[in-house]
Motif scaffolding. Structure first.
Motif, PDB file in Angstrom:
ATOM      1  N   ASN A   1      -9.809   5.468  -0.419  1.00 26.00           N
ATOM      2  CA  ASN A   1      -8.453   5.277   0.109  1.00 26.00           C
ATOM      3  C   ASN A   1      -8.388   4.108   1.091  1.00 26.00           C
ATOM      4  N   ILE A   2      -9.492   3.859   1.796  1.00 23.06           N
ATOM      5  CA  ILE A   2      -9.530   2.713   2.708  1.00 23.06           C
ATOM      6  C   ILE A   2      -9.537   1.411   1.917  1.00 23.06           C
ATOM      7  N   VAL A   3     -10.306   1.385   0.831  1.00 23.40           N
ATOM      8  CA  VAL A   3     -10.354   0.187  -0.025  1.00 23.40           C
ATOM      9  C   VAL A   3      -8.966  -0.102  -0.591  1.00 23.40           C
ATOM     10  N   ASN A   4      -8.269   0.944  -1.028  1.00 23.10           N
ATOM     11  CA  ASN A   4      -6.916   0.766  -1.572  1.00 23.10           C
ATOM     12  C   ASN A   4      -5.974   0.185  -0.512  1.00 23.10           C
ATOM     13  N   SER A   5      -6.102   0.676   0.724  1.00 24.33           N
ATOM     14  CA  SER A   5      -5.263   0.161   1.809  1.00 24.33           C
ATOM     15  C   SER A   5      -5.586  -1.304   2.098  1.00 24.33           C
ATOM     16  N   LEU A   6      -6.860  -1.649   2.040  1.00 27.35           N
ATOM     17  CA  LEU A   6      -7.259  -3.047   2.247  1.00 27.35           C
ATOM     18  C   LEU A   6      -6.639  -3.957   1.189  1.00 27.35           C
ATOM     19  N   ILE A   7      -6.604  -3.466  -0.042  1.00 25.19           N
ATOM     20  CA  ILE A   7      -5.990  -4.241  -1.127  1.00 25.19           C
ATOM     21  C   ILE A   7      -4.505  -4.446  -0.853  1.00 25.19           C
ATOM     22  N   GLU A   8      -3.824  -3.387  -0.391  1.00 22.76           N
ATOM     23  CA  GLU A   8      -2.395  -3.489  -0.091  1.00 22.76           C
ATOM     24  C   GLU A   8      -2.143  -4.432   1.085  1.00 22.76           C
ATOM     25  N   VAL A   9      -3.050  -4.422   2.062  1.00 23.58           N
ATOM     26  CA  VAL A   9      -2.931  -5.349   3.191  1.00 23.58           C
ATOM     27  C   VAL A   9      -3.004  -6.787   2.685  1.00 23.58           C
ATOM     28  N   GLU A  10      -4.003  -7.081   1.861  1.00 18.28           N
ATOM     29  CA  GLU A  10      -4.151  -8.440   1.324  1.00 18.28           C
ATOM     30  C   GLU A  10      -2.951  -8.837   0.480  1.00 18.28           C
ATOM     31  N   ARG A  11      -2.445  -7.887  -0.303  1.00 19.58           N
ATOM     32  CA  ARG A  11      -1.270  -8.159  -1.136  1.00 19.58           C
ATOM     33  C   ARG A  11      -0.048  -8.455  -0.259  1.00 19.58           C
ATOM     34  N   GLY A  12       0.096  -7.665   0.831  1.00 23.07           N
ATOM     35  CA  GLY A  12       1.215  -7.896   1.732  1.00 23.07           C
ATOM     36  C   GLY A  12       1.122  -9.228   2.448  1.00 23.07           C
TER      37      GLY A  12
END
Length: 335
Positions: free
Chosen positions: A6-17
Motif C-alpha cells: 500500500n505504501i508503494v501504491n501511494s508512492l506511485i500516486e504521489v509521482e503521478r500527482g
C-alpha cells in the motif's frame, strides 16, 4: 528497504500527482504563500496562541502578535527561520546535515535562550518540555546517547542506501528525529523546519503543497501513537505518504479546476464565499461537521446543509458517517 504494497501504491500516486503540478512565477508564489500561512497557523496553534487563518496571513505579511511572553519572540523567530531555510534550500552548494539542524535551532531560539544553552542534548539528558510537546517521544533506547552523535549517524545511515526513494528517505528521517529528540529544547519546531528544508531542497513541487507543521497538526494523535511504538517505520510511512498523496491530489485538482473550461469549472465558479472559505479551510484539517460550518460562517443549520450538500453534488466534498457523527472532507483526500 522493503516497503509494504500500500505504501508503494501511494508512492506511485504521489509521482503521478507531481507530474500534474508545474508551477512557476505568480502561481508558484501563491501556493508557497498559502503553504507558509498554513504552517504558521498550525505553529501558533501548537503554541496555544489562538489565531485564524486570516490573522496568520497578516502575521506572515509583517504584523505583530502580542502574547505577553516569549511566544511572540518565538513566532517572530519562526517566520525568520522559514525564510532562512528557503534560502538554504535554494543554495546548490549547501548540504543539509546535523550542522543545519543546529543552525535552525539557533535561529529559532535567538533571544529566547542563551547561545550556550542551544546545543544537542548530552548522554542521559532529557529534552526540555518548554515549547516542545514532543519531549516524551524520546525513545528509551536513545535516552543515554548523545544527540549530536545520534543525528550524525542517523543521517549517514539513511543516505547510505541509494535505492531508497527520496520521499521515503525524508519520511524515515522525520520518524527517527522525533524518536531521538536530539536537541536540548525546541525539538518539534526545529525538526519540522528541517524536514521542510529537505523537501524544498530535494523534492521538486512538493513544497507547494505540504508542510511538516500542517502534517503534524492534522495528524497529531496518530503521530503520538506511532512514534511511541517500536519498529513502527512502515506504519509511519503509510501515514506520512498517504497524507502527502492527499495534499498533492488537492493541489493538482485545484490546478485542473482553474484550467478547465468545462462544467466542473463552472460549478466551482458558482460557489459562494462561505463554500470557498470552507474548501480552503479543509486544506488544513481532515474534516468538518455541519455544526463547525455553522459556527464558522454564522448561518443557520439549514443553510449550512444546503451549502455542504451542493459541494458534495459538485464532487468537491464527500460525506461519511451518519447522524451527529456526519463529517465532510475533500473528495480528493483519503479517508
Amino acid at each position: 528497504m522493503y516497503l509494504f504494497h500500500n505504501i508503494v501504491n501511494s508512492l506511485i500516486e504521489v509521482e503521478r500527482g507531481l507530474t500534474k503540478i508545474r508551477l512557476s512565477g505568480e502561481d508558484g508564489t501563491k501556493y508557497v504563500l498559502n503553504r507558509n500561512v498554513n504552517a504558521l497557523f498550525h505553529t501558533c496553534t501548537e503554541l496555544e496562541i489562538k489565531i485564524t487563518l486570516k490573522e496568520a496571513e497578516k502575521l506572515h505579511s509583517g504584523s505583530e502578535i502580542t502574547t505577553g511572553d516569549l511566544r511572540e519572540e518565538l513566532v517572530s523567530n519562526y517566520i525568520k527561520t522559514n525564510t532562512m531555510t528557503q534560502s538554504i534550500a535554494q543554495n546548490k552548494v549547501a548540504v543539509a546535515n546535523y550542522e543545519t539542524i543546529l543552525e535552525i535551532y539557533a535561529s529559532l531560539g535567538d533571544r529566547i535562550y542563551q547561545a550556550r544553552e542551544m546545543r544537542f542534548r548530552m548522554e542521559g539528558e532529557k529534552p526540555s518540555h518548554e515549547y516542545n510537546d514532543t519531549a516524551n517521544l524520546l525513545a528509551k533506547e536513545y535516552e543515554n546517547m548523545n544527540g549530536e552523535t545520534l543525528s550524525t549517524k542517523l543521517i549517514e545511515e539513511i543516505y547510505r542506501d541509494n535505492e531508497i526513494p527520496e520521499i521515503v528517505r525524508i519520511g524515515l528521517m522525520y520518524f527517527y528525529l522525533l524518536r531521538v529528540q536530539p536537541l536540548r529544547s525546541l525539538n518539534k519546531l526545529t525538526i519540522n523546519a528541517f524536514i521542510n528544508l529537505l523537501f524544498a531542497k530535494y523534492m521538486q513541487n512538493i513544497p507547494y503543497s505540504w508542510s511538516a507543521e500542517e502534517f503534524f497538526g492534522v495528524n497529531k494523535s496518530e503521530i503520538y501513537k506511532i512514534i511511541g511504538k517500536k519498529e513502527a517505520e512502515q506504519e509511519w510511512l503509510k501515514l506520512f505518504i498517504n497524507y502527502l498523496e492527499s495534499k498533492i491530489t488537492d493541489i493538482a485538482s485545484s490546478i485542473t479546476i482553474a484550467n478547465n473550461g468545462g462544467s466542473f469549472a463552472k460549478n466551482f465558479l458558482d460557489l459562494n464565499k462561505r463554500q470557498l472559505r470552507i474548501l480552503k479551510y479543509l486544506q488544513t484539517i481532515p474534516s468538518i461537521r455541519r455544526e463547525d460550518f455553522v459556527e464558522m460562517t454564522g448561518v443557520s443549520a439549514m443553510t449550512a446543509y444546503r451549502d455542504l450538500n451542493q459541494l458534495v453534488e459538485y464532487k468537491l466534498l464527500r460525506v461519511y458517517g451518519t447522524g451527529r457523527g456526519t463529517k465532510y472532507m475533500l473528495a480528493s483526500r483519503l479517508k
